[in-house]
Design a protein around this motif. Structure first.
Motif, PDB file in Angstrom:
ATOM      1  N   TRP A  37      28.688 -24.850  18.902  1.00  0.00           N
ATOM      2  CA  TRP A  37      29.701 -23.807  18.729  1.00  0.00           C
ATOM      3  C   TRP A  37      29.139 -22.763  17.767  1.00  0.00           C
ATOM      4  O   TRP A  37      28.639 -23.112  16.690  1.00  0.00           O
ATOM      5  N   ILE A  38      29.218 -21.506  18.155  1.00  0.00           N
ATOM      6  CA  ILE A  38      28.701 -20.418  17.319  1.00  0.00           C
ATOM      7  C   ILE A  38      29.763 -19.334  17.205  1.00  0.00           C
ATOM      8  O   ILE A  38      30.320 -18.879  18.206  1.00  0.00           O
ATOM      9  N   ILE A  39      30.029 -18.923  15.963  1.00  0.00           N
ATOM     10  CA  ILE A  39      30.926 -17.791  15.708  1.00  0.00           C
ATOM     11  C   ILE A  39      30.093 -16.717  15.021  1.00  0.00           C
ATOM     12  O   ILE A  39      29.514 -16.954  13.963  1.00  0.00           O
ATOM     13  N   SER A  40      30.022 -15.550  15.645  1.00  0.00           N
ATOM     14  CA  SER A  40      29.167 -14.495  15.120  1.00  0.00           C
ATOM     15  C   SER A  40      29.728 -13.127  15.487  1.00  0.00           C
ATOM     16  O   SER A  40      30.370 -12.967  16.541  1.00  0.00           O
ATOM     17  N   GLU A  41      29.463 -12.147  14.633  1.00  0.00           N
ATOM     18  CA  GLU A  41      29.822 -10.768  14.942  1.00  0.00           C
ATOM     19  C   GLU A  41      28.947 -10.224  16.065  1.00  0.00           C
ATOM     20  O   GLU A  41      29.331  -9.306  16.788  1.00  0.00           O
ATOM     21  N   ASN A  42      27.762 -10.815  16.223  1.00  0.00           N
ATOM     22  CA  ASN A  42      26.826 -10.398  17.284  1.00  0.00           C
ATOM     23  C   ASN A  42      26.849 -11.396  18.435  1.00  0.00           C
ATOM     24  O   ASN A  42      25.805 -11.814  18.934  1.00  0.00           O
ATOM     25  N   ASN A  43      28.061 -11.792  18.827  1.00  0.00           N
ATOM     26  CA  ASN A  43      28.181 -12.848  19.836  1.00  0.00           C
ATOM     27  C   ASN A  43      27.562 -12.472  21.185  1.00  0.00           C
ATOM     28  O   ASN A  43      26.998 -13.309  21.860  1.00  0.00           O
ATOM     29  N   GLN A  44      27.660 -11.207  21.567  1.00  0.00           N
ATOM     30  CA  GLN A  44      27.096 -10.796  22.851  1.00  0.00           C
ATOM     31  C   GLN A  44      25.574 -10.915  22.847  1.00  0.00           C
ATOM     32  O   GLN A  44      24.971 -11.434  23.797  1.00  0.00           O
ATOM     33  N   SER A  45      24.935 -10.445  21.772  1.00  0.00           N
ATOM     34  CA  SER A  45      23.475 -10.526  21.668  1.00  0.00           C
ATOM     35  C   SER A  45      23.015 -11.980  21.613  1.00  0.00           C
ATOM     36  O   SER A  45      22.023 -12.358  22.252  1.00  0.00           O
ATOM     37  N   LEU A  46      23.751 -12.782  20.854  1.00  0.00           N
ATOM     38  CA  LEU A  46      23.404 -14.201  20.764  1.00  0.00           C
ATOM     39  C   LEU A  46      23.554 -14.896  22.112  1.00  0.00           C
ATOM     40  O   LEU A  46      22.693 -15.673  22.528  1.00  0.00           O
ATOM     41  N   GLY A  47      24.656 -14.623  22.794  1.00  0.00           N
ATOM     42  CA  GLY A  47      24.882 -15.229  24.108  1.00  0.00           C
ATOM     43  C   GLY A  47      23.796 -14.858  25.096  1.00  0.00           C
ATOM     44  O   GLY A  47      23.289 -15.718  25.826  1.00  0.00           O
ATOM     45  N   ASP A  48      23.413 -13.584  25.122  1.00  0.00           N
ATOM     46  CA  ASP A  48      22.355 -13.141  26.037  1.00  0.00           C
ATOM     47  C   ASP A  48      21.026 -13.823  25.704  1.00  0.00           C
ATOM     48  O   ASP A  48      20.269 -14.209  26.605  1.00  0.00           O
TER      49      ASP A  48
ATOM     50  N   VAL B  40      20.998 -17.458  26.913  1.00  0.00           N
ATOM     51  CA  VAL B  40      20.851 -17.516  28.374  1.00  0.00           C
ATOM     52  C   VAL B  40      19.420 -17.181  28.794  1.00  0.00           C
ATOM     53  O   VAL B  40      18.807 -17.903  29.599  1.00  0.00           O
ATOM     54  N   ASN B  41      18.865 -16.115  28.238  1.00  0.00           N
ATOM     55  CA  ASN B  41      17.560 -15.623  28.688  1.00  0.00           C
ATOM     56  C   ASN B  41      16.380 -16.369  28.078  1.00  0.00           C
ATOM     57  O   ASN B  41      15.377 -16.608  28.763  1.00  0.00           O
ATOM     58  N   ARG B  42      16.478 -16.758  26.811  1.00  0.00           N
ATOM     59  CA  ARG B  42      15.340 -17.370  26.139  1.00  0.00           C
ATOM     60  C   ARG B  42      15.384 -18.891  26.126  1.00  0.00           C
ATOM     61  O   ARG B  42      14.340 -19.555  26.113  1.00  0.00           O
ATOM     62  N   LEU B  43      16.592 -19.443  26.142  1.00  0.00           N
ATOM     63  CA  LEU B  43      16.711 -20.897  26.136  1.00  0.00           C
ATOM     64  C   LEU B  43      16.992 -21.446  27.531  1.00  0.00           C
ATOM     65  O   LEU B  43      16.798 -22.631  27.795  1.00  0.00           O
TER      66      LEU B  43
ATOM     67  N   ILE C  66      16.783 -18.908  17.159  1.00  0.00           N
ATOM     68  CA  ILE C  66      17.395 -17.746  17.813  1.00  0.00           C
ATOM     69  C   ILE C  66      18.580 -17.235  16.991  1.00  0.00           C
ATOM     70  O   ILE C  66      18.730 -16.027  16.752  1.00  0.00           O
ATOM     71  N   VAL C  67      19.430 -18.163  16.539  1.00  0.00           N
ATOM     72  CA  VAL C  67      20.603 -17.773  15.744  1.00  0.00           C
ATOM     73  C   VAL C  67      20.160 -17.133  14.423  1.00  0.00           C
ATOM     74  O   VAL C  67      20.705 -16.105  14.001  1.00  0.00           O
ATOM     75  N   GLU C  68      19.172 -17.736  13.771  1.00  0.00           N
ATOM     76  CA  GLU C  68      18.675 -17.207  12.498  1.00  0.00           C
ATOM     77  C   GLU C  68      18.088 -15.809  12.660  1.00  0.00           C
ATOM     78  O   GLU C  68      18.254 -14.945  11.793  1.00  0.00           O
ATOM     79  N   GLU C  69      17.447 -15.581  13.791  1.00  0.00           N
ATOM     80  CA  GLU C  69      16.810 -14.288  14.043  1.00  0.00           C
ATOM     81  C   GLU C  69      17.843 -13.187  14.297  1.00  0.00           C
ATOM     82  O   GLU C  69      17.727 -12.073  13.777  1.00  0.00           O
ATOM     83  N   ILE C  70      18.865 -13.491  15.086  1.00  0.00           N
ATOM     84  CA  ILE C  70      19.831 -12.468  15.496  1.00  0.00           C
ATOM     85  C   ILE C  70      20.948 -12.291  14.476  1.00  0.00           C
ATOM     86  O   ILE C  70      21.365 -11.165  14.181  1.00  0.00           O
ATOM     87  N   ASP C  71      21.448 -13.407  13.911  1.00  0.00           N
ATOM     88  CA  ASP C  71      22.537 -13.314  12.939  1.00  0.00           C
ATOM     89  C   ASP C  71      22.434 -14.463  11.935  1.00  0.00           C
ATOM     90  O   ASP C  71      22.982 -15.555  12.163  1.00  0.00           O
ATOM     91  N   PRO C  72      21.738 -14.246  10.821  1.00  0.00           N
ATOM     92  CA  PRO C  72      21.567 -15.305   9.824  1.00  0.00           C
ATOM     93  C   PRO C  72      22.885 -15.771   9.201  1.00  0.00           C
ATOM     94  O   PRO C  72      22.940 -16.861   8.623  1.00  0.00           O
ATOM     95  N   PHE C  73      23.943 -14.955   9.327  1.00  0.00           N
ATOM     96  CA  PHE C  73      25.228 -15.293   8.717  1.00  0.00           C
ATOM     97  C   PHE C  73      26.204 -15.915   9.722  1.00  0.00           C
ATOM     98  O   PHE C  73      27.378 -16.121   9.403  1.00  0.00           O
ATOM     99  N   ALA C  74      25.729 -16.225  10.911  1.00  0.00           N
ATOM    100  CA  ALA C  74      26.601 -16.811  11.936  1.00  0.00           C
ATOM    101  C   ALA C  74      27.024 -18.221  11.540  1.00  0.00           C
ATOM    102  O   ALA C  74      26.294 -18.942  10.851  1.00  0.00           O
ATOM    103  N   PHE C  75      28.232 -18.595  11.976  1.00  0.00           N
ATOM    104  CA  PHE C  75      28.694 -19.971  11.797  1.00  0.00           C
ATOM    105  C   PHE C  75      28.169 -20.796  12.967  1.00  0.00           C
ATOM    106  O   PHE C  75      28.411 -20.473  14.132  1.00  0.00           O
ATOM    107  N   LEU C  76      27.444 -21.875  12.666  1.00  0.00           N
ATOM    108  CA  LEU C  76      26.824 -22.704  13.705  1.00  0.00           C
ATOM    109  C   LEU C  76      27.207 -24.152  13.480  1.00  0.00           C
ATOM    110  O   LEU C  76      27.013 -24.704  12.392  1.00  0.00           O
TER     111      LEU C  76
END
Length: 268
Positions: free
Chosen positions: A187-198, A201-204, A239-249
């Motif tokens: 479960w991931i909560i992030s302000e950059n959810n669209q970028s993280l989701g993409d 899907v694409n890299r993993l 991936i999460v650390e790269e796109i949004d280090p402050f995301a809830f994971l």
């Protein structure tokens, strides 16, 4: 089931029993009684499991009971045939480690095939229906009592070696049942959810689901949910650390996954 039962026989007679180290459950009780009476271990493995097999036949099902009976008989014959074989080591620590590994793999194979090698598991399943305790908690209670009894029979050093063997076997059972690529829910909560989701899907190469969440302190949240394997966890975190280090994971273990597009073999 045959291979698993044979593995358990090897673990018992080539490593544990000659070094006065016991396993949990009926096997542990059988080892203690065999030591005290000087009778073959295989006799007690069959006799002590029979009452529980009858209970299992009535409460759980015919297939499970017959599979367990087959496994117990193979294990009993195996211990009888291997009893004259000298142990590979007389070092109790090595015996506990390698005996625990072999027994754990064997028990895991038997359970994965639909059988069992221990009557206490049957009792735990039946008691679970009438008590607030889980199957695992009931089995643990039985085994702590049995492993503690080993201290009075073989000495407390050997009881502690028995605890090491039991713990190793317990962990190896999980590995055999779930595999090295155990599934994990994310479960991931992030302000950059669209970028993280993409990126997931694409890299993993994993499918994702967007869930609607409402924060306890106000505000709506978009939650990313996906299922990965244990081997993909490090890459996901990167991936999460790269796109949004402050995301809830949040990452949790899942016992089994079926349906959808998830395939454990799809490891990139």
């Amino acid at each position: 089931m045959f291979v698993g039962s044979a593995f358990v026989s090897v673990g018992l007679e080539i490593f544990l029993v000659p070094n006065n180290i016991i396993d949990g459950g009926i096997v542990g009780i059988s080892i203690i009684l065999s030591h005290l009476s000087k009778l073959p271990l295989g006799i007690f493995l069959v006799l002590l499991n029979l009452p529980f097999l009858i209970i299992g036949y009535k409460q759980i099902g015919k297939t499970f009971a017959l599979s367990t009976l087959f496994s117990v008989i193979v294990m009993s014959i195996g211990t009888t045939l291997l009893h004259p074989v000298p142990p590979l080591t007389i070092d109790p620590l090595l015996a506990a480690v390698f005996g625990g590994i072999i027994v754990g793999v064997g028990v895991g194979l038997v359970i994965r095939s639909g059988g069992s090698l221990d009557g206490t598991e049957i009792v735990a399943i039946v008691c679970n229906k009438k008590s607030p305790f889980s199957v695992g908690e009931i089995v643990m209670f039985f085994n702590l009592f049995i492993l503690g009894s080993a201290g009075f029979v073989f000495g407390w050093d050997h009881a502690m070696y028995s605890l090491i063997a039991y713990y190793i076997a317990f962990k190896l059972i999980d590995v055999v049942l779930e595999g090295l690529d155990q599934s994990k829910s994310v479960w991931i909560i992030s302000e950059n959810n669209q970028s993280l989701g993409d990126a997931i899907v694409n890299r993993l190469g994993r499918g994702i689901t967007y869930l609607h969440g409402e924060g306890g302190f106000g505000g709506n949240k978009r939650v990313i949910f996906c299922v990965i394997t244990r081997l993909e966890e490090a890459k996901l975190k990167a991936i999460v650390e790269e796109i949004d280090p402050f995301a809830f994971l949040a990452i949790g273990n899942i016992h089994d996954v079926k349906g959808g597009r998830f395939k454990k073999k799809d490891i990139h």
